[in-house]
Design a protein around this motif. Structure first.
Motif, PDB file in Angstrom:
ATOM      1  N   PRO A   1     -27.741 -22.168 -58.273  1.00 58.05           N
ATOM      2  CA  PRO A   1     -26.326 -22.556 -58.236  1.00 58.05           C
ATOM      3  C   PRO A   1     -26.037 -23.552 -57.114  1.00 58.05           C
ATOM      4  CG  PRO A   1     -26.621 -20.385 -57.276  1.00 58.05           C
ATOM      5  CD  PRO A   1     -27.944 -20.773 -57.852  1.00 58.05           C
ATOM      6  N   PRO A   2     -24.993 -24.353 -57.277  1.00 53.94           N
ATOM      7  CA  PRO A   2     -24.643 -25.357 -56.260  1.00 53.94           C
ATOM      8  C   PRO A   2     -23.888 -24.746 -55.084  1.00 53.94           C
ATOM      9  CG  PRO A   2     -23.098 -25.489 -58.081  1.00 53.94           C
ATOM     10  CD  PRO A   2     -24.108 -24.444 -58.463  1.00 53.94           C
ATOM     11  N   LEU A   3     -24.609 -24.001 -54.257  1.00 54.80           N
ATOM     12  CA  LEU A   3     -23.995 -23.347 -53.104  1.00 54.80           C
ATOM     13  C   LEU A   3     -24.300 -24.124 -51.839  1.00 54.80           C
ATOM     14  CD1 LEU A   3     -25.095 -19.662 -53.861  1.00 54.80           C
ATOM     15  CD2 LEU A   3     -23.014 -20.830 -54.600  1.00 54.80           C
TER      16      LEU A   3
ATOM     17  N   VAL B   1     -24.120 -20.094 -48.553  1.00 56.44           N
ATOM     18  CA  VAL B   1     -25.202 -19.297 -47.995  1.00 56.44           C
ATOM     19  C   VAL B   1     -25.361 -19.711 -46.537  1.00 56.44           C
ATOM     20  CG1 VAL B   1     -27.676 -18.809 -48.063  1.00 56.44           C
ATOM     21  CG2 VAL B   1     -26.397 -19.067 -50.197  1.00 56.44           C
ATOM     22  N   ARG B   2     -25.228 -18.762 -45.633  1.00 59.82           N
ATOM     23  CA  ARG B   2     -25.274 -19.095 -44.205  1.00 59.82           C
ATOM     24  C   ARG B   2     -26.590 -18.625 -43.597  1.00 59.82           C
ATOM     25  NH1 ARG B   2     -19.100 -18.169 -41.874  1.00 59.82           N
ATOM     26  NH2 ARG B   2     -18.139 -19.743 -43.231  1.00 59.82           N
ATOM     27  N   CYS B   3     -27.226 -19.522 -42.870  1.00 58.95           N
ATOM     28  CA  CYS B   3     -28.543 -19.269 -42.297  1.00 58.95           C
ATOM     29  C   CYS B   3     -28.513 -19.477 -40.787  1.00 58.95           C
ATOM     30  CB  CYS B   3     -29.586 -20.200 -42.924  1.00 58.95           C
ATOM     31  SG  CYS B   3     -29.724 -20.042 -44.712  1.00 58.95           S
TER      32      CYS B   3
ATOM     33  N   SER C   1     -25.979 -14.380 -44.153  1.00 57.92           N
ATOM     34  CA  SER C   1     -24.808 -13.900 -44.883  1.00 57.92           C
ATOM     35  C   SER C   1     -24.506 -14.844 -46.039  1.00 57.92           C
ATOM     36  CB  SER C   1     -23.581 -13.804 -43.963  1.00 57.92           C
ATOM     37  OG  SER C   1     -23.177 -15.093 -43.527  1.00 57.92           O
ATOM     38  N   VAL C   2     -23.675 -14.374 -46.952  1.00 54.34           N
ATOM     39  CA  VAL C   2     -23.126 -15.226 -47.998  1.00 54.34           C
ATOM     40  C   VAL C   2     -21.613 -15.128 -47.917  1.00 54.34           C
ATOM     41  CG1 VAL C   2     -25.125 -14.998 -49.534  1.00 54.34           C
ATOM     42  CG2 VAL C   2     -23.237 -13.397 -49.736  1.00 54.34           C
ATOM     43  N   GLU C   3     -20.963 -16.233 -48.216  1.00 51.05           N
ATOM     44  CA  GLU C   3     -19.499 -16.283 -48.124  1.00 51.05           C
ATOM     45  C   GLU C   3     -18.910 -16.448 -49.512  1.00 51.05           C
ATOM     46  OE1 GLU C   3     -16.077 -19.255 -46.401  1.00 51.05           O
ATOM     47  OE2 GLU C   3     -17.830 -18.891 -45.133  1.00 51.05           O
TER      48      GLU C   3
ATOM     49  N   LEU D   1     -31.443 -10.404 -47.550  1.00 51.59           N
ATOM     50  CA  LEU D   1     -32.049 -10.969 -48.753  1.00 51.59           C
ATOM     51  C   LEU D   1     -30.953 -11.441 -49.693  1.00 51.59           C
ATOM     52  CD1 LEU D   1     -34.656  -8.174 -49.579  1.00 51.59           C
ATOM     53  CD2 LEU D   1     -35.172 -10.392 -48.566  1.00 51.59           C
ATOM     54  N   VAL D   2     -31.195 -12.555 -50.359  1.00 48.97           N
ATOM     55  CA  VAL D   2     -30.314 -13.028 -51.420  1.00 48.97           C
ATOM     56  C   VAL D   2     -31.181 -13.304 -52.641  1.00 48.97           C
ATOM     57  CG1 VAL D   2     -28.771 -14.873 -52.201  1.00 48.97           C
ATOM     58  CG2 VAL D   2     -28.617 -14.027 -49.841  1.00 48.97           C
TER      59      VAL D   2
END
Length: 415
Positions: free
Chosen positions: A112-114, A220-222, A229-231, A242-243
């Protein structure tokens, strides 16, 4: 076709392996009708992709889902098709000649375009998924994810279709804290109606999976190249070790496009599974027949069987489509079996027969249009699925009194 015909199959998945095996069976003892070369780029022995979630859950070892090892398997990555010379170009510089080429290249996961989904490798400059972010399509994906998951790990599964539900259940079985984020209004919305979807959601919740529907992930935050985390679109953030990306698949058609074959969603094929080049066929997830890309195991196997007979010389065989039943078993403290076929959502004027038992967690529904079964969904006890599927596949009118339909719904001997 003559006995020295060289058939080359690109793709060592279910469809490719089935085709190679069937061609071997159709040959005469000691002198097979065709010479078959199966080309696969994965280093693993061919395997049943449908069962990858069971490997992730720890129920099966990888070797348990291996397919019978086909003769003539070549490990190579095909980079191009020279249609004029009828040869394949491989990444190692080698070439493979063919008389008949079969594309069984399968499909790729949808990424997906995240924002933040890709990181750039400092050495190679290639875009790669950050540490902790996993697609879930291949054995390598499965083994990498299996190695990374640990009890108590915070896992976010993006996508609530068949693959996402399977992945969430498998991660929960491994002891992870799982959140399933589905953009649509219900789980498995392509296969299930709202009532059946609610039962699946309840089953996942009982396993400890936190389910969010109508929920879009945007970021997606790294930190230090690893996911943290994911927002969500509303700004809410979920901590994540994990995602898992389970956002669907798309047909793998790059080789076909580069070779100038007719491609729409998949590689276009006719009833003889022939592409726009008469020397090239296509089967499985990459093929589009009569406007449909199935992306399911049953149609892939039926296409492989039909093509094997055609190549072996039975000119009367035609593939006219598959009416496939989707089945899934969710393991846990209690198993949940489900099956869906056809159109489970009725149109105006359709007749609907439903039986539900909230205590037992079972649900059965059949949609009838013009006195014919056009779809159904069953959750829980699947004893009747065989009889219902046969009524749907046959598309025969039901008797006018309606009693046989109720019998189909309640007779557990029908499977």
């Amino acid at each position: 076709m003559t006995s020295n015909t060289r058939v080359v199959v690109i793709g060592a998945g279910l469809a490719g392996v089935r085709l190679a095996r069937r061609l071997g069976e159709l040959g005469t003892p000691g002198a097979p009708a065709v010479s078959v070369t199966l080309v696969g780029e994965e280093e693993h022995r061919p395997y049943n992709r449908v069962l990858l979630a069971e490997v992730l859950a720890g129920r099966y070892a990888p070797e348990v889902i291996a397919l019978p090892a086909p003769a003539g398997l070549t490990r190579a990555r095909v980079t191009g098709i020279d249609r004029a010379a009828r040869t394949l170009e491989c990444a190692d510089g080698s070439a493979i000649a063919y008389d008949t080429l079969v594309l069984a290249t399968g499909s790729n996961p949808v990424l997906p375009p995240l924002r933040g989904l890709f990181a750039t490798d400092a050495v190679t400059g290639r875009r790669e998924l950050p540490e902790g972010v996993h697609a879930f399509r291949t054995m390598d994906d499965c083994l990498s994810l299996s190695k990374a998951v640990r009890r108590g790990a915070r896992a976010v599964v993006i996508g609530g279709g068949l693959l996402g539900v399977s992945a969430a259940r498998a991660l929960a079985a491994r002891g992870a804290q799982v959140v399933l984020a589905q953009q649509g209004e219900r789980l498995m919305e392509r296969q299930l109606d709202p009532s059946a979807s609610r039962l699946v959601r309840r089953h996942l919740t009982d396993l400890g999976v936190e389910v969010h529907t109508e929920c879009r992930v945007r970021d997606v935050r790294c930190v230090g190249g690893a996911v943290r985390s994911v927002e969500m679109a509303d700004g809410y953030a979920l901590d994540a070790d994990l995602v898992v990306l389970a956002c669907g698949v798309h047909p793998r058609v790059g080789l076909a496009q580069d070779a100038g074959l007719a491609v729409h969603k998949g590689v276009l094929v006719d009833d003889e599974l022939r592409t726009s080049d008469p020397h090239i066929r296509a089967i499985g997830d990459c093929a589009q027949h009569s406007g449909t890309v199935y992306g399911l195991a049953t149609p892939a196997l039926e296409q492989a069987d039909a093509l094997a007979e055609l190549i072996a010389g039975d000119a009367g065989v035609r593939y006219t489509g598959t009416r496939a039943v989707t089945r899934l078993t969710l393991a846990g403290p209690e198993f949940l079996d489900l099956a869906a076929f056809g159109e489970p959502d009725p149109r105006p004027g359709d007749d609907v027969v439903q039986l539900a038992d909230a205590t037992r967690g079972t649900y059965r529904k059949v949609v009838v249009r013009d006195d014919r079964v056009v779809g159904g969904v069953l959750v829980g006890e699947l004893g009747t699925v065989g009889a219902l599927a046969r009524a749907w596949e046959g598309a025969e009118p039901l008797p006018a009194d309606g009693a046989p339909l109720l019998h189909l719904l309640t007779n557990d001997g029908g499977s």
